[in-house]
Enzyme design. Structure first.
Site, PDB file in Angstrom:
ATOM      1  N   SER A   4      36.139  39.009  46.100  1.00 24.10           N
ATOM      2  CA  SER A   4      37.398  39.704  45.832  1.00 24.10           C
ATOM      3  C   SER A   4      38.375  39.399  46.960  1.00 24.10           C
ATOM      4  O   SER A   4      38.699  38.240  47.187  1.00 24.10           O
ATOM      5  CB  SER A   4      37.151  41.210  45.674  1.00 24.10           C
TER       6      SER A   4
ATOM      7  N   HIS B 169      37.782  38.537  41.626  1.00 20.38           N
ATOM      8  CA  HIS B 169      38.759  39.514  41.132  1.00 20.38           C
ATOM      9  C   HIS B 169      40.149  38.895  41.216  1.00 20.38           C
ATOM     10  O   HIS B 169      40.710  38.745  42.293  1.00 20.38           O
ATOM     11  CB  HIS B 169      38.715  40.789  41.978  1.00 20.38           C
TER      12      HIS B 169
ATOM     13  N   ASP C 124      31.597  46.348  43.711  1.00 20.40           N
ATOM     14  CA  ASP C 124      31.278  45.541  42.533  1.00 20.40           C
ATOM     15  C   ASP C 124      30.238  44.479  42.905  1.00 20.40           C
ATOM     16  O   ASP C 124      30.352  43.813  43.928  1.00 20.40           O
ATOM     17  CB  ASP C 124      32.554  44.865  42.008  1.00 20.40           C
TER      18      ASP C 124
END
Length: 393
Positions: free
Chosen positions: A209, A237, A333
């Site tokens: 991310s 992401h 995540d």
């Protein structure tokens, strides 16, 4: 010229004072929206609200912000031109580039990362859409808090060793809200690590991310022998358009085919598959072969694409042959999917705190005790090459 300034920070400011945020955008609507969000948070304050990059360059010495939210397209001096001039005046400034979802702006955002920007955020096409505005608000505040907080922690780590007694007392008396906003991370020496799974890996999965694009570019350049023989699937992401350009960058960095996954596409060795922005990428079985399955379901862990769907779905086909890597990023995540990979006999590697832009995702996995290794970014590639060549230690 439209300029709004908060008072300059006092010389005796401490590490726990609210993060000072400078908003630079030619849209009065966007400036007002972001200003209201920031002022509602206990751990940040609007240091300045400015209309152009030139205003920001001229005011930075007076404002002394910790974080700048910098628009790309502005009159007088655009964001990409203002970026190096701002960093020249304040080297530790966290700059978050903000842009609408166009290919040109996505390309500029990637260039900004190479010039020293810390991150980017896509602006919603319309702030009148509640869902889009809510996601923008959540992501922006999280980026400001985590990126700004890391700079504050670094400053503390290199502070003179002989702090005054008054300073020590100030830290002990610090308001709980600010401490919660910038949490400490457990020492890596206390982490519980497990052995690598007994099965030789047959696929490499990567989740990332904040800070991920730069980390991914570095990593794929180091794992050519792995990509030659095995498929590599990545969830970063990122919104649509940005993932298209990231795939192109990954292809150049790795010198292997790389593209956004296509629904129903067969997964083959020698290729890098990237989850497309706005859709989850899962693995499905078609006969005896693995294929890409794109999912337009709701966000997972506030993310779409999310890492957990990729990690969890890979087990059905590869079972204990899954090797997953969690790189820099906010949130947790990938941790839940990593647990499932380990339970099935696979293995997880996390990037270490020191080399991560934000030690959220890899830190969550490491602190959950599911990692077989927690390594600096420059050691992950060589380790993967050895593991896929038969090393199980």
């Amino acid at each position: 010229m439209s300029v709004a300034l908060a008072g300059s920070p006092a010389a005796s400011s401490t590490q726990y004072e609210p993060l000072r945020v400078m908003i630079v955008d030619d849209s009065v609507v966007i400036r007002g929206l972001i200003s209201r969000w920031i002022e509602a948070e206990p751990d940040m304050v609007v240091a300045a609200s400015l209309r152009t990059g030139l205003d920001a360059v001229n005011q930075i010495d007076r404002v002394r912000p910790d974080v700048a939210v910098l628009d790309i397209e502005m009159p007088e001096l655009d964001g990409i031109s203002a970026l190096p001039r701002l960093l020249a005046k304040k080297r530790d400034l966290i700059i978050i580039m903000a842009s609408t979802l166009t290919r040109r702006n996505a390309e500029i955002s990637f260039k900004a990362l190479s010039l020293g920007a810390s991150d980017y955020i896509p602006k919603p096409e319309s702030t009148r859409e509640p869902h889009a505005a809510d996601i923008f608000k959540h992501d922006l505040l999280q980026k400001i808090r985590h990126l700004g907080g890391k700079v504050r922690r670094k400053a503390t780590a290199v502070a003179p060793p002989l702090a005054s007694a008054a300073s020590a007392l100030d830290r002990l008396r610090e308001p709980a809200a600010h401490i919660a906003a910038m949490p400490s991370v457990p020492s890596q020496t206390a982490l519980v690590k497990r052995s690598f799974g007994p099965t030789a890996p047959r696929v490499l999965l990567i989740g990332s991310s904040t800070g991920g694009p730069q980390a991914l570019m570095s990593l794929v350049a180091d794992i050519g022998p792995v990509i030659d023989r095995y498929p590599v699937l990545i969830t970063q992401h990122m919104p649509p358009t940005f993932t298209t350009i990231l795939a192109e960058h990954l292809m150049r960095a790795s010198r292997h085919p790389a593209h956004e996954g296509v629904d129903g596409e067969a997964i083959k060795p020698g290729r890098i598959y990237l989850a497309p922005g706005g859709r989850h990428m899962r693995i499905a079985k078609q006969g005896n072969s693995p294929v890409i399955a794109l999912d337009d379901g709701p966000p997972v862990n506030f993310c779409k694409p999310a890492v957990d769907p990729l990690f969890s779905s890979a087990i059905e086909f590869w079972q204990g042959g899954v090797l997953a890597v969690l790189l820099t990023g906010m949130g947790s995540d990938g941790m839940r999917g990593g647990k499932e990979i380990v339970a099935a006999g696979g293995s997880v590697i996390a990037q270490d705190e020191a080399s991560s832009v934000v030690w959220g995702m890899p830190g969550a996995a490491a602190n959950a005790g599911i990692c077989a290794a927690v390594l600096p970014l420059n050691q992950i590639g060589p380790k993967l090459v050895r593991l896929f060549s038969g090393d199980r230690s």
